[in-house]
Design a protein around this motif. Structure first.
Motif, PDB file in Angstrom:
ATOM      1  N   MET A   1      37.581  37.966  49.498  1.00 20.77           N
ATOM      2  CA  MET A   1      38.229  37.417  48.320  1.00 20.77           C
ATOM      3  C   MET A   1      37.561  37.971  47.061  1.00 20.77           C
ATOM      4  N   PRO A   2      38.331  38.184  46.007  1.00 20.04           N
ATOM      5  CA  PRO A   2      37.738  38.721  44.781  1.00 20.04           C
ATOM      6  C   PRO A   2      36.860  37.696  44.078  1.00 20.04           C
ATOM      7  N   HIS A   3      36.018  38.191  43.200  1.00 25.70           N
ATOM      8  CA  HIS A   3      35.223  37.312  42.361  1.00 25.70           C
ATOM      9  C   HIS A   3      35.299  37.842  40.936  1.00 25.70           C
ATOM     10  N   ILE A   4      34.787  37.083  39.996  1.00 32.56           N
ATOM     11  CA  ILE A   4      34.859  37.461  38.587  1.00 32.56           C
ATOM     12  C   ILE A   4      33.692  38.389  38.264  1.00 32.56           C
ATOM     13  N   ILE A   5      33.987  39.554  37.736  1.00 35.59           N
ATOM     14  CA  ILE A   5      32.961  40.504  37.319  1.00 35.59           C
ATOM     15  C   ILE A   5      32.806  40.403  35.806  1.00 35.59           C
ATOM     16  N   SER A   6      31.584  40.136  35.354  1.00 37.31           N
ATOM     17  CA  SER A   6      31.352  39.985  33.920  1.00 37.31           C
ATOM     18  C   SER A   6      29.890  40.263  33.607  1.00 37.31           C
ATOM     19  N   ARG A   7      29.651  40.905  32.466  1.00 38.31           N
ATOM     20  CA  ARG A   7      28.284  41.146  32.016  1.00 38.31           C
ATOM     21  C   ARG A   7      27.738  39.963  31.231  1.00 38.31           C
ATOM     22  N   THR A   8      28.596  39.039  30.882  1.00 40.52           N
ATOM     23  CA  THR A   8      28.206  37.862  30.108  1.00 40.52           C
ATOM     24  C   THR A   8      28.740  36.616  30.807  1.00 40.52           C
ATOM     25  N   PRO A   9      28.220  35.432  30.496  1.00 39.47           N
ATOM     26  CA  PRO A   9      28.789  34.217  31.075  1.00 39.47           C
ATOM     27  C   PRO A   9      30.279  34.098  30.769  1.00 39.47           C
ATOM     28  N   LYS A  12      34.227  28.662  32.998  1.00 40.08           N
ATOM     29  CA  LYS A  12      34.360  28.113  34.351  1.00 40.08           C
ATOM     30  C   LYS A  12      35.807  28.027  34.794  1.00 40.08           C
ATOM     31  N   ILE A  13      36.721  27.909  33.851  1.00 38.87           N
ATOM     32  CA  ILE A  13      38.127  27.753  34.206  1.00 38.87           C
ATOM     33  C   ILE A  13      38.651  28.970  34.955  1.00 38.87           C
ATOM     34  N   LEU A  14      37.991  30.109  34.816  1.00 37.74           N
ATOM     35  CA  LEU A  14      38.403  31.282  35.588  1.00 37.74           C
ATOM     36  C   LEU A  14      38.184  31.051  37.078  1.00 37.74           C
ATOM     37  N   ASP A  15      37.091  30.403  37.431  1.00 37.55           N
ATOM     38  CA  ASP A  15      36.860  30.062  38.840  1.00 37.55           C
ATOM     39  C   ASP A  15      37.915  29.079  39.335  1.00 37.55           C
ATOM     40  N   ASP A  16      38.271  28.116  38.486  1.00 40.11           N
ATOM     41  CA  ASP A  16      39.302  27.141  38.864  1.00 40.11           C
ATOM     42  C   ASP A  16      40.642  27.833  39.084  1.00 40.11           C
ATOM     43  N   ALA A  17      40.983  28.766  38.191  1.00 42.12           N
ATOM     44  CA  ALA A  17      42.259  29.481  38.299  1.00 42.12           C
ATOM     45  C   ALA A  17      42.287  30.346  39.551  1.00 42.12           C
ATOM     46  N   LEU A  18      41.184  31.032  39.818  1.00 40.11           N
ATOM     47  CA  LEU A  18      41.140  31.881  41.009  1.00 40.11           C
ATOM     48  C   LEU A  18      41.244  31.046  42.277  1.00 40.11           C
ATOM     49  N   ALA A  19      40.571  29.914  42.313  1.00 44.94           N
ATOM     50  CA  ALA A  19      40.657  29.037  43.486  1.00 44.94           C
ATOM     51  C   ALA A  19      42.086  28.553  43.706  1.00 44.94           C
ATOM     52  N   ALA A  20      42.778  28.231  42.615  1.00 48.34           N
ATOM     53  CA  ALA A  20      44.173  27.784  42.732  1.00 48.34           C
ATOM     54  C   ALA A  20      45.066  28.925  43.205  1.00 48.34           C
ATOM     55  N   ALA A  21      44.830  30.134  42.701  1.00 48.32           N
ATOM     56  CA  ALA A  21      45.640  31.286  43.088  1.00 48.32           C
ATOM     57  C   ALA A  21      45.455  31.625  44.566  1.00 48.32           C
ATOM     58  N   GLN A  22      44.251  31.422  45.073  1.00 47.26           N
ATOM     59  CA  GLN A  22      43.976  31.732  46.470  1.00 47.26           C
ATOM     60  C   GLN A  22      44.787  30.873  47.423  1.00 47.26           C
ATOM     61  N   THR A  69      45.746  33.084  31.446  1.00 49.04           N
ATOM     62  CA  THR A  69      45.780  34.542  31.368  1.00 49.04           C
ATOM     63  C   THR A  69      45.480  35.163  32.725  1.00 49.04           C
ATOM     64  N   LEU A  70      44.453  34.659  33.407  1.00 50.42           N
ATOM     65  CA  LEU A  70      44.127  35.182  34.733  1.00 50.42           C
ATOM     66  C   LEU A  70      45.301  35.009  35.680  1.00 50.42           C
ATOM     67  N   LEU A  71      45.914  33.839  35.688  1.00 50.80           N
ATOM     68  CA  LEU A  71      47.040  33.597  36.592  1.00 50.80           C
ATOM     69  C   LEU A  71      48.239  34.458  36.233  1.00 50.80           C
ATOM     70  N   HIS A  72      48.478  34.662  34.948  1.00 56.05           N
ATOM     71  CA  HIS A  72      49.567  35.542  34.507  1.00 56.05           C
ATOM     72  C   HIS A  72      49.372  36.950  35.069  1.00 56.05           C
ATOM     73  N   GLU A  73      48.173  37.495  34.914  1.00 58.35           N
ATOM     74  CA  GLU A  73      47.921  38.860  35.383  1.00 58.35           C
ATOM     75  C   GLU A  73      47.940  38.928  36.911  1.00 58.35           C
ATOM     76  N   LEU A  74      47.478  37.892  37.580  1.00 57.82           N
ATOM     77  CA  LEU A  74      47.604  37.848  39.032  1.00 57.82           C
ATOM     78  C   LEU A  74      49.072  37.781  39.451  1.00 57.82           C
ATOM     79  N   GLY A  75      49.910  37.202  38.607  1.00 54.17           N
ATOM     80  CA  GLY A  75      51.350  37.222  38.865  1.00 54.17           C
ATOM     81  C   GLY A  75      51.884  38.644  38.913  1.00 54.17           C
ATOM     82  N   HIS A  76      51.400  39.503  38.011  1.00 55.19           N
ATOM     83  CA  HIS A  76      51.811  40.915  38.060  1.00 55.19           C
ATOM     84  C   HIS A  76      51.343  41.562  39.366  1.00 55.19           C
ATOM     85  N   ALA A  77      50.130  41.226  39.806  1.00 59.26           N
ATOM     86  CA  ALA A  77      49.625  41.775  41.063  1.00 59.26           C
ATOM     87  C   ALA A  77      50.485  41.326  42.242  1.00 59.26           C
ATOM     88  N   LEU A  78      50.891  40.055  42.241  1.00 64.51           N
ATOM     89  CA  LEU A  78      51.752  39.550  43.301  1.00 64.51           C
ATOM     90  C   LEU A  78      53.103  40.249  43.273  1.00 64.51           C
TER      91      LEU A  78
END
Length: 206
Positions: A1-9, A12-22, A69-78
């Motif tokens: 499963m993917p994870h969030i890649i970031s050089r800065t903090p 947290k809502i990105l983790d929530d969105a990814l968990a929901a998308a999964q 935004t994360l879910l929108h872009e994952l929609g394009h991936a789907l």
């Protein structure tokens, strides 16, 4: 499963969105996606983007609603990864829903697919009718009525409403209550969205 890649903090809502998308995106599609929290390298002012060539989702720190935004872009991936509905690469992207729309516009006698009810309900919704009317006199709305954008926006809302996650719902409600000219038609009131959500259940086998 993917994870969030970031050089800065990152929020947290990105983790929530990814968990929901999964819970709804097939693993075969989601596993190849890379998610980066950073400015979009080829479009620094954008809030987010999906790079079809590298399967990379970008969520920019500029985004006011990073979860959506994360879910929108994952929609394009789907949309790009759906099989059995035809692909359209005319603009360097792969869009199953755009390919299906083109076939229906050409009146090709093809079997109905689980994507057809979703396409029909998106195009029949009052929000699309309003945006389409605006687009006839204002070209700024053209991108918002594209089938690829309709799919991505509706997918984001579907995942949020299905998850019931409070912070994601807060972002959705903020977008639903936005009264600016184009923004107020970009998401659907929950009552209007119910038939679209049913079509997603059919499409994703849920």
């Amino acid at each position: 499963m993917p994870h969030i890649i970031s050089r800065t903090p990152y929020p947290k809502i990105l983790d929530d969105a990814l968990a929901a998308a999964q819970q709804v995106i097939p693993a075969a599609i989601l596993d190849r996606v890379q998610i980066r929290y950073e400015k979009v390298p080829y479009s620094p002012e954008s809030k987010g983007s999906y790079d079809y060539a590298t399967f990379t989702v970008y969520v920019s720190p500029l985004s006011d609603h990073p979860g959506m935004t994360l879910l929108h872009e994952l929609g394009h991936a789907l949309d790009a990864g759906l099989e059995g509905y035809g692909k359209d690469n005319s603009s360097g992207t792969a869009s199953s829903i755009r390919a299906l729309y083109a076939k229906r516009e050409a009146r090709l006698d093809l079997p109905m697919t689980p994507l057809d009810p979703l396409l029909n309900r998106l195009l029949m919704a009052p929000q699309f009718v309003e945006l389409y009317t605006i687009s006839r006199s204002d070209p700024r709305a053209h991108a918002d009525i594209s089938t690829t954008e309709l799919f991505a926006r509706s997918f984001a809302q579907y995942v949020v409403e299905r998850s019931g996650q409070p912070d994601l719902l807060k972002e959705l409600r903020q977008k639903q209550q936005d009264k600016r000219l184009f923004q107020k038609f970009l998401q659907w009131p929950s009552g209007d969205f119910a038939p679209i959500a049913d079509a997603y259940d059919l499409l994703l086998g849920l």
